[in-house]
Motif scaffolding. Structure first.
Motif, PDB file in Angstrom:
ATOM      1  N   GLY A  50       6.054  -2.785  -1.098  1.00 40.09           N
ATOM      2  CA  GLY A  50       7.344  -3.189  -2.150  1.00 40.09           C
ATOM      3  C   GLY A  50       8.017  -1.395  -2.541  1.00 40.09           C
ATOM      4  N   SER A  51       7.271  -1.480  -3.763  1.00 38.42           N
ATOM      5  CA  SER A  51       7.312  -0.372  -4.312  1.00 38.42           C
ATOM      6  C   SER A  51       7.242   0.951  -3.979  1.00 38.42           C
ATOM      7  N   LEU A  52       6.126   1.174  -2.471  1.00 40.70           N
ATOM      8  CA  LEU A  52       5.584   1.805  -2.722  1.00 40.70           C
ATOM      9  C   LEU A  52       7.093   2.941  -1.905  1.00 40.70           C
ATOM     10  N   GLY A  53       7.438   1.692  -1.281  1.00 41.04           N
ATOM     11  CA  GLY A  53       8.845   2.128   0.051  1.00 41.04           C
ATOM     12  C   GLY A  53       9.946   2.672  -1.017  1.00 41.04           C
ATOM     13  N   GLN A  54      10.006   1.912  -2.469  1.00 40.85           N
ATOM     14  CA  GLN A  54      11.206   2.326  -3.100  1.00 40.85           C
ATOM     15  C   GLN A  54      10.526   3.814  -3.774  1.00 40.85           C
ATOM     16  N   ALA A  55       9.483   4.152  -3.825  1.00 38.10           N
ATOM     17  CA  ALA A  55       9.464   5.407  -4.484  1.00 38.10           C
ATOM     18  C   ALA A  55       9.701   6.395  -3.310  1.00 38.10           C
TER      19      ALA A  55
ATOM     20  N   PHE B  93       8.526  10.365  -8.616  1.00 41.68           N
ATOM     21  CA  PHE B  93       8.450   8.438  -9.254  1.00 41.68           C
ATOM     22  C   PHE B  93       7.864   7.749  -9.123  1.00 41.68           C
ATOM     23  N   GLY B  94       6.654   8.179  -8.460  1.00 35.96           N
ATOM     24  CA  GLY B  94       5.809   7.487  -7.850  1.00 35.96           C
ATOM     25  C   GLY B  94       4.269   6.744  -9.117  1.00 35.96           C
ATOM     26  N   ASP B  95       4.426   7.029  -9.959  1.00 37.93           N
ATOM     27  CA  ASP B  95       3.270   6.785 -11.527  1.00 37.93           C
ATOM     28  C   ASP B  95       4.197   5.580 -12.121  1.00 37.93           C
ATOM     29  N   PHE B  96       5.595   5.696 -12.081  1.00 42.51           N
ATOM     30  CA  PHE B  96       5.899   5.142 -12.545  1.00 42.51           C
ATOM     31  C   PHE B  96       5.886   3.821 -11.859  1.00 42.51           C
ATOM     32  N   LEU B  97       6.398   3.526 -10.089  1.00 41.19           N
ATOM     33  CA  LEU B  97       6.457   2.825  -9.340  1.00 41.19           C
ATOM     34  C   LEU B  97       5.092   2.011  -9.491  1.00 41.19           C
ATOM     35  N   ALA B  98       4.442   2.907  -9.309  1.00 43.57           N
ATOM     36  CA  ALA B  98       2.786   2.040  -8.899  1.00 43.57           C
ATOM     37  C   ALA B  98       2.303   1.319 -11.177  1.00 43.57           C
ATOM     38  N   TRP B  99       2.514   1.953 -11.818  1.00 45.27           N
ATOM     39  CA  TRP B  99       2.574   1.300 -12.558  1.00 45.27           C
ATOM     40  C   TRP B  99       3.196  -0.233 -12.855  1.00 45.27           C
ATOM     41  N   SER B 100       4.598  -0.143 -12.495  1.00 43.13           N
ATOM     42  CA  SER B 100       5.388  -1.957 -12.501  1.00 43.13           C
ATOM     43  C   SER B 100       4.520  -2.453 -11.593  1.00 43.13           C
ATOM     44  N   LEU B 101       3.509  -2.020 -10.678  1.00 39.76           N
ATOM     45  CA  LEU B 101       2.322  -3.258 -10.028  1.00 39.76           C
ATOM     46  C   LEU B 101       1.874  -4.055 -11.386  1.00 39.76           C
TER      47      LEU B 101
ATOM     48  N   GLU C  53      -4.857   2.556 -10.832  1.00 41.26           N
ATOM     49  CA  GLU C  53      -5.412   4.173 -10.525  1.00 41.26           C
ATOM     50  C   GLU C  53      -5.785   4.124  -8.956  1.00 41.26           C
ATOM     51  N   LYS C  54      -6.162   3.132  -8.561  1.00 37.23           N
ATOM     52  CA  LYS C  54      -6.977   3.736  -7.075  1.00 37.23           C
ATOM     53  C   LYS C  54      -5.805   3.941  -6.038  1.00 37.23           C
ATOM     54  N   LYS C  55      -4.663   2.869  -6.616  1.00 35.94           N
ATOM     55  CA  LYS C  55      -3.034   3.413  -5.286  1.00 35.94           C
ATOM     56  C   LYS C  55      -2.692   4.807  -5.838  1.00 35.94           C
ATOM     57  N   LEU C  56      -2.343   5.422  -6.584  1.00 37.57           N
ATOM     58  CA  LEU C  56      -2.245   6.473  -7.836  1.00 37.57           C
ATOM     59  C   LEU C  56      -1.232   7.379  -6.648  1.00 37.57           C
ATOM     60  N   PRO C  57      -2.522   8.042  -5.948  1.00 41.05           N
ATOM     61  CA  PRO C  57      -2.844   8.994  -5.167  1.00 41.05           C
ATOM     62  C   PRO C  57      -1.726   8.911  -4.047  1.00 41.05           C
ATOM     63  N   GLU C  58      -1.964   7.422  -3.317  1.00 45.22           N
ATOM     64  CA  GLU C  58      -0.590   7.650  -2.250  1.00 45.22           C
ATOM     65  C   GLU C  58       0.921   7.399  -2.920  1.00 45.22           C
ATOM     66  N   PHE C  59       1.035   6.515  -3.726  1.00 44.14           N
ATOM     67  CA  PHE C  59       2.396   6.964  -4.806  1.00 44.14           C
ATOM     68  C   PHE C  59       3.264   8.281  -4.693  1.00 44.14           C
TER      69      PHE C  59
END
Length: 495
Positions: free
Chosen positions: A243-248, A393-401, A380-386
């Motif tokens: 959901g967070s990735l989709g929102q990004a 917006f990738g960093d912000f929504l990744a860290w929302s996890l 940290e592992k998911k940040l590149p994809e976001f």
């Protein structure tokens, strides 16, 4: 670590008040109208005063609405509707724990405007505007004119869900309330509301997260669903990471569309002459804000997180795009006031400097719903994809996890169950330009509701939601269904 802005789910955003930029220090903060029961109901925690009684037998005492409290967002009491109809407010008692319906209770704040034609009245139409964490008591009167046609045959009704606004916000009694603020709890509250209002079926209009709440209700009570519309639809198949990735991706698409629209303005677009140029300049601005915040409102300064939040807030509605252009240009000139005002609106900051409880409630409800718990190493592992999906917006929504990491209450599931065999048709409206949640969620919601239940239509537009765009095709489909029971053809495309 960046703050998690915007929330992983989202709510209906208020329109900028006319002239606010010029008149209030360039502030776009909107005073949402709201109300409360004169008796002061909707306290901070559960009470045992009604223990042993059946909440279904209660009667509501509707009274004139007062100004909202801090948790709802402050502001003035709601103005009368066209024709002079006044908003009314009440408090409904609900079980704290639905496994013990006759035990401790909580108070839920309600609001309504009665139907114009009582002789042709269908019943109540209950709204949830999303979040989770948005106050329906505050939002419904703020957008009352948008739904005035529906008041021809419905009492318009909304509520502050448990944990939100004046409905057991838990600010002083979190230990007791936190285990009981899930979407399933809120869905059971809606069925109680249906009964207390005297309706055989729940007629419902859900927006954004409100579509998830509506889907859960339909799953629990398929035979009690009346006419229902889901607008700006949450994807019920996704877990919190998806959901967070989709929102990004959705916010990146909205930013692309904003930039393209600006370029079409020609000389009026002073922030760049191409999409790429505009987005590179925005990225540089946010990078610079990390080390050199700009003067904002009062003594506050515009930081990187506030700047990102302000931009995200403006992408919720095309009505905001002129303000975003102005805010960015002023930020490039060293003035961060407009972007800070937009960020304040995102975070529920009231005009007196206090905050509503929308952010706290958003986290509490998300964490009650979402089973997954993520570590810093996971993110940290998911940040590149976001970051690839949404550079800004990738960093912000990744860290929302990590919002629910070490949360005191376990989450319920990876995603909600919205299957509703036996329910009548539910109209599912997706907007191709919606940043949060993205358009793809509409088709998945329709499929998950089940064959013959989910009826999807598409609006080719911009902004969060479709009905409030004013598009005649969307209005005709939704109004025709809610007012006359006419189910539009699945696959209808508007815009």
């Amino acid at each position: 670590m960046p703050h998690s802005l915007p929330p992983r789910r989202s709510s209906r955003r208020a329109r900028p008040r006319a002239g606010a930029v010029a008149l209030v220090g360039l502030s776009l903060a909107v005073s949402l109208t709201a109300c409360s029961d004169d008796s002061g109901g909707g306290g901070d925690g559960p009470t045992n005063g009604a223990s042993g009684s059946d909440p279904r037998g209660q009667s509501l005492s509707w009274k004139s609405c007062q100004a909202p409290d801090q948790a709802q967002g402050t502001g003035d009491k709601p103005s009368p509707l066209p024709g002079g109809t006044r908003w009314q407010c009440a408090t409904m008692r609900a079980p704290l724990d639905w496994k013990d319906p006759k035990g401790a209770s909580i108070d839920l704040a309600l609001i309504r405007a009665k139907a114009k034609d009582q002789g042709k009245r269908i019943g109540s139409l209950v709204f949830n505007f999303g979040g989770p964490g948005g106050s329906g008591v505050a939002t419904l009167p703020a957008f009352g004119d948008t739904y005035e046609t529906l008041r021809d045959r419905y009492d318009l009704v909304s509520f502050d869900p448990r944990g939100v606004g004046r409905s057991a916000p838990g600010e002083k009694n979190s230990r007791a309330v936190l285990p009981h603020v899930s979407t399933t709890d809120a869905a059971r509250d809606m069925d109680l509301l249906r009964q207390v209002l005297g309706d055989k079926k729940l007629n419902y209009f859900g927006i954004s997260y409100g579509t998830e709440l509506g889907g859960v209700y339909a799953h629990l009570f398929p035979k009690k669903v009346g006419r229902a519309v889901f607008d700006a639809v949450v994807d019920p198949t996704e877990n919190s990471e998806q959901g967070s990735l989709g929102q990004a991706k959705g916010f990146q698409l909205a930013l692309d569309n904003f930039a393209d629209d600006c370029v079409k303005q020609g000389e009026d677009c002073t922030i760049g002459n191409s999409r790429d140029a505009i987005e590179k300049r925005v990225a540089k601005l946010l990078k610079d804000l990390d080390t050199k915040p700009l003067p904002g409102l009062g003594e506050r300064r515009l930081t990187q997180s506030a700047g990102t939040g302000g931009i995200a807030q403006a992408l919720y509605s095309k009505d905001y795009w002129p303000y975003l252009r102005e805010g960015l240009q002023q930020a490039y000139d060293g003035d961060g006031r407009v972007l800070m005002a937009l960020s304040d609106a995102m975070n529920g900051r009231n005009e007196d400097g206090s905050y509503s409880n929308i952010t706290a409630a958003n986290v509490a409800i998300n964490c009650a719903d979402d089973k997954e718990r993520y570590s810093m190493a996971d993110v940290e592992k998911k940040l590149p994809e976001f970051r690839e999906a949404a550079p800004l917006f990738g960093d912000f929504l990744a860290w929302s996890l990590v919002s629910c990491t070490d949360w005191a209450v376990r989450g319920a599931a990876s995603h909600p169950d919205v299957s509703a065999p036996g329910a009548p048709p539910i109209l599912v409206v997706g907007n191709t330009g919606d940043p949060a949640p993205p358009y793809e969620g509409a088709a998945r919601m329709a499929k998950q509701l089940g064959k013959g239940v989910g009826v999807e239509i598409t609006y080719k537009g911009q902004g969060h939601g479709s009905y409030d765009s004013g598009d005649a095709c969307v209005r005709k489909a939704v109004d025709g269904y809610l007012l006359n029971g006419t189910v539009p053809k699945a696959g209808t495309v508007c815009g």
